[in-house]
Design an enzyme around this catalytic site. Structure first.
Site, PDB file in Angstrom:
ATOM      1  N   GLU A  60      78.563  62.708  69.298  1.00 37.46           N
ATOM      2  CA  GLU A  60      79.548  61.671  69.027  1.00 37.46           C
ATOM      3  C   GLU A  60      80.810  61.732  69.893  1.00 37.46           C
ATOM      4  O   GLU A  60      81.292  60.679  70.341  1.00 37.46           O
ATOM      5  CB  GLU A  60      79.920  61.702  67.541  1.00 37.46           C
ATOM      6  CG  GLU A  60      78.758  61.307  66.652  1.00 37.46           C
ATOM      7  CD  GLU A  60      79.045  61.491  65.173  1.00 37.46           C
ATOM      8  OE1 GLU A  60      78.821  60.557  64.405  1.00 37.46           O
ATOM      9  OE2 GLU A  60      79.497  62.598  64.799  1.00 37.46           O
ATOM     10  N   ARG A 109      77.768  55.721  64.835  1.00 42.65           N
ATOM     11  CA  ARG A 109      78.101  56.873  65.681  1.00 42.65           C
ATOM     12  C   ARG A 109      79.614  57.094  65.830  1.00 42.65           C
ATOM     13  O   ARG A 109      80.325  56.235  66.299  1.00 42.65           O
ATOM     14  CB  ARG A 109      77.472  56.660  67.056  1.00 42.65           C
ATOM     15  CG  ARG A 109      77.286  57.925  67.869  1.00 42.65           C
ATOM     16  CD  ARG A 109      76.520  57.599  69.131  1.00 42.65           C
ATOM     17  NE  ARG A 109      76.016  58.793  69.798  1.00 42.65           N
ATOM     18  CZ  ARG A 109      75.146  58.779  70.800  1.00 42.65           C
ATOM     19  NH1 ARG A 109      74.675  57.620  71.242  1.00 42.65           N
ATOM     20  NH2 ARG A 109      74.734  59.897  71.366  1.00 42.65           N
ATOM     21  N   GLN A 150      67.467  58.521  58.195  1.00 50.66           N
ATOM     22  CA  GLN A 150      68.246  59.720  58.518  1.00 50.66           C
ATOM     23  C   GLN A 150      68.436  60.624  57.303  1.00 50.66           C
ATOM     24  O   GLN A 150      68.916  61.747  57.447  1.00 50.66           O
ATOM     25  CB  GLN A 150      69.625  59.326  59.057  1.00 50.66           C
ATOM     26  CG  GLN A 150      69.601  58.686  60.425  1.00 50.66           C
ATOM     27  CD  GLN A 150      70.974  58.229  60.864  1.00 50.66           C
ATOM     28  OE1 GLN A 150      71.256  57.041  60.884  1.00 50.66           O
ATOM     29  NE2 GLN A 150      71.844  59.156  61.240  1.00 50.66           N
TER      30      GLN A 150
END
Length: 829
Positions: free
Chosen positions: A775, A464, A321
């Site tokens: 999220e 998350r 990421q």
């Protein structure tokens, strides 16, 4: 079991066999003999059979299995269900008939509702992801799918099996005897200028790539096995023998850490107003505690890297990421300049935060293997190693004292919050959890202490909605508990304490707080209560529960206020127009992790330039064209890269509009896009634009709906099914595969799943009016746990206990059944 249908007498010896009690199936001969000649219609037959069976069923206690008490209760309940079915509904009180009726689950169905504006297409157009068909067909290329290179080696981590222990020796001879073995790389192979630290450049505590003298936790990497195939590399890793000297007791939970006083440096307390004084003068004072455990990320693609040595450095293909951190880690361990490392990320097969910092350890280890052998090295972690080595969501524990008025208005709240960081606190999100701890509730007096625990587990990491998810669960559990204990309807109690437009959230950047200029929670709440017909639903559920002893229902409504963090977020976006055919390519600093970022960037690019979406291609991110970018995460990366693309395209369009005007002046009445581009090129006008961007409605509502649904279902696993167990003696993770660890699957998707994006309500502070969707919906799934709690309350009431209770997360099947206070010796019909 043979039964005379006329008098319901058991005619012959039945056979009762149970699995899941011990290592082998067991029978119940005493109960079988007892049943001969007995009438099923006689209540004493059921009572006698259950009494005998209770004595015969003696479950073992393996460390990772369901508890013996639960399995025994389950076996007796199964017998009861069988007994009712044999007895027949005509002989059973309607109150108990649900115990004999098999549950038939309907097929899940859903609906999605949102508004769009066709005049803005392709922005705001509901479209599938551009690569959706490739992904669905298995043709999309991930890091593991990159074609093999000549001389390529496969890699597997060598992991410790004992935590909190000195490493005395590592014997590799047996491993090197495995077919195809090439080398075992460890910390001793790091170049003189290199550093055994994959968190370089972030200013936090060092985190080692390979353990040397001490195993901080069971599952820590000590080496990397290199072989000709993945299978051989895994065989090598398992053949390495490590010897240890224990350093003391394993600290594996928050309670263990509290008992041992194993903490990191204490964070400052948060004090707003006078919580003690306001609580002391309250009509009601309620105390309680709540716990929410960890969660494994369970990505479809495990941690993966592929490193190729080049003549001037290294090319790193990483499932990551954060390309820049991967670049830092590889350059750091090899002791070379960052410009000698190019990280390329085409797409990531799911991340959920697990590949923000942890992926850099994998890339660094893989790079060291490539450096030592001067060959390409591919490292694709198997599921069990991934689960053992890589940290998970931070567990949280909170103790609270709350004061409120007779009308249920909050006066003051005191909370002691503990979180488990594991063996490093680098990825702690505790301050962010506390910023959202008030959720939608207005209280003027707060006192919060925050403690981060050190345990002998992997360094827990971003997952998350890190911090926000447990923070909101803590306050929602608190509100639920207080309402129950003061005898007030939970939803009414919540509503009585809502923020109103213009109120100050004192926990958001205390002590000054943050003005809630756009707060509309009251309107949304009223709308939801009306459209979902909540009050009527509660009445129907109450009637159902009164009529059914063994099947219960519940209903819960959970509000949410979610704060986005833009500060420090940046990304580079490069838009290039090709003069030959007018096609456009975009490269940006975000990473496609399944959230549809590339599709949204392409939509914004096409819309701003006024060209078809099919003319735009988004190419993989890399550290050459997109250097120094922050991580993809926090539900803001798609939007900030769309903003960068918007600004770049607007700048390009300004130049091209002048070219268009010139063509019109030259007699071209309606210049095509290609004519404009080629004229610009021939005139020496730059057809590329780069923007470095700092921190209407949804850019693509179809993708956003998918994010809402996926996040909600992920939350169902966190709140209901995903339980982690460690060996208390060694610290080894026992729930390291899907046999013992249970993420949600297809049959966990809600049967009736309706998603509605608020219509005609653009975000005035969002990019192109967009809102975060990756999220926040995850936090809403806590409502399922509270609905489950309502159902359990009904079962407990029927069992003769209406005392308030706490339902921690995850509320697994076992935890739920045990909370229902089922007593098999009181079964009746």
């Amino acid at each position: 079991m043979e039964v005379n249908p006329d008098n319901m007498l058991v005619k012959s010896l039945p056979s009762f066999v149970f699995g899941g009690i011990n290592e082998h199936a067991i029978s119940a001969p005493i109960t079988e003999s007892f049943m001969i000649g007995k009438s099923l219609k006689d209540p004493n037959t059921l009572k006698g059979a259950l009494k005998n069976l209770a004595n015969e069923i003696r479950p073992n206690a393996p460390p990772v299995s369901a508890s013996p008490g639960y399995r025994k209760s389950l076996a007796l309940s199964l017998f009861y269900k069988f007994y009712l079915e044999a007895l027949g509904s005509a002989n059973i009180n309607p109150l108990y008939q649900s115990g004999a009726v098999p549950y038939v689950r309907p097929v899940s169905q859903g609906s999605q509702s949102y508004s769009t504006d066709s005049s803005k297409y392709p922005v705001n157009q509901p479209l599938p992801k551009l690569t959706a068909t490739l992904q669905a067909s298995g043709e999309a290329e991930y890091t593991t799918d990159i074609p093999r290179r000549p001389g390529e080696l496969a890699a597997a981590f060598v992991l410790t099996t004992q935590g909190n222990a000195k490493i005395l020796s590592m014997e590799t001879s047996e491993a090197m005897a495995v077919e195809g073995a090439v080398a075992i790389v460890s910390a001793k192979d790091i170049p003189q200028n290199g550093k055994n630290d994959f968190m370089l450049g972030l200013g936090g505590d060092p985190e080692i790539v390979f353990a040397t003298d001490v195993s901080e936790y069971a599952g820590q990497a000590v080496g990397l096995a290199l072989a000709d195939t993945q299978e051989h590399a895994l065989q090598m890793a398992k053949a390495v023998t490590l010897t240890y000297q224990t350093q003391g007791k394993q600290i594996l939970t928050i309670q263990d850490a509290i008992d041992a006083k194993s903490f990191y440096d204490k964070e400052p307390d948060i004090v707003v107003g006078d919580a003690d004084g306001s609580i002391k003068g309250s009509d009601h004072v309620v105390t309680g505690d709540i716990y929410c455990d960890t969660q494994y990320h369970f990505t479809m693609e495990t941690q993966t890297a592929f490193v190729i040595p080049e003549d001037d450095g290294y090319t790193v293909y990483s499932s990551n990421q954060w390309a820049q951190l991967g670049q830092f880690a590889v350059a750091g361990i090899l002791g070379i300049p960052e410009n000698k490392v190019t990280v390329v990320i085409k797409r990531v097969g799911g991340a959920y935060g697990s590949k923000i910092s942890r992926a850099s350890q994998v890339a660094a280890a893989c790079a060291l293997g490539s450096y030592v052998t001067q060959r390409p090295v591919r490292l694709h972690m198997d599921l069990e190693s991934n689960m053992k080595m890589v940290g998970k969501r931070y567990p949280y524990y909170a103790k609270y004292t709350v004061g409120c008025t007779k009308a249920g208005v909050l006066n003051g709240i005191k909370i002691d919050v503990y979180t488990d960081a594991g063996c490093s606190s680098n990825d702690s999100y505790l301050p962010y959890a506390l910023r959202n701890l008030d959720n939608t509730y207005n209280c003027s007096n707060w006192s919060i202490t925050q403690t981060t625990c050190r345990t002998h587990t992997p360094s827990n990491t971003y997952t998350r909605a890190p911090g926000y998810l447990p923070g909101v669960f803590i306050i929602e559990s608190l509100m639920d508990d207080v309402a129950t204990k003061i005898g007030m309807d939970v939803e009414e109690f919540k509503h009585a304490n809502f923020y109103k437009k213009g109120d100050i959230s004192l926990l958001s950047f205390p002590p000054k707080g943050q003005a809630l200029t756009y707060c509309n929670i009251d309107d949304l709440w009223q709308q939801m209560m009306k459209t979902a017909d909540v009050q009527a639903g509660k009445g129907k559920i109450s009637d159902f529960n009164k009529a059914n002893r063994w099947r219960k229902r519940g209903l819960s409504v959970v509000p949410l206020r979610y704060g986005l963090e833009w500060n420090g977020t940046n990304s580079t976006v490069l838009v290039s127009v090709y003069s030959g055919d007018g096609s456009v390519s975009v490269v940006h600093g975000g990473v496609e992790i399944g959230q549809g970022i590339n599709t949204k960037v392409a939509q914004v690019t096409a819309s701003t330039l006024g060209i078809p979406l099919s003319s735009v291609t988004v190419v993989p991110t890399n550290t050459f064209t997109s250097p120094n970018n922050t991580t993809t995460g926090g539900s803001v990366t798609s939007e900030i890269n769309c903003k960068g693309a918007l600004l770049a395209c607007q700048s390009l369009k300004q130049r091209l509009d002048k070219v268009k005007e010139g063509l019109i002046s030259d007699g071209v009445s309606d210049p095509t896009w290609l004519q404009i581009v080629q004229k610009a090129f021939s005139s020496g006008i730059d057809l590329s634009e780069k923007r470095y961007e700092f921190a209407t409605n949804d850019i693509n509502p179809e993708i956003d709906v998918g994010q809402v649904e996926g996040a909600f279902v992920m939350g169902l696993g966190y709140f209901l099914t995903e339980r982690v167990v460690y060996d208390k003696d060694t610290g080894a993770l026992l729930t390291h595969n899907t046999w013992e660890y249970k993420p949600p699957t297809t049959k966990d998707i809600p049967i009736d799943f309706r998603v509605e994006l608020l219509k005609n309500a653009p975000n005035p502070l969002g990019i192109l009016g967009s809102k975060a969707v990756g999220e926040p919906p995850l936090l809403m799934s806590s409502g399922v746990l509270f609905a489950l709690k309502r159902a359990v309350e009904s079962a407990r009431h029927d069992a003769g206990n209406s005392d308030p209770f706490i339902l921690n997360a995850p509320a697994t099947v076992e935890a739920t059944q045990q909370a229902c206070l089922v007593d098999p010796l009181k079964f009746e019909f």
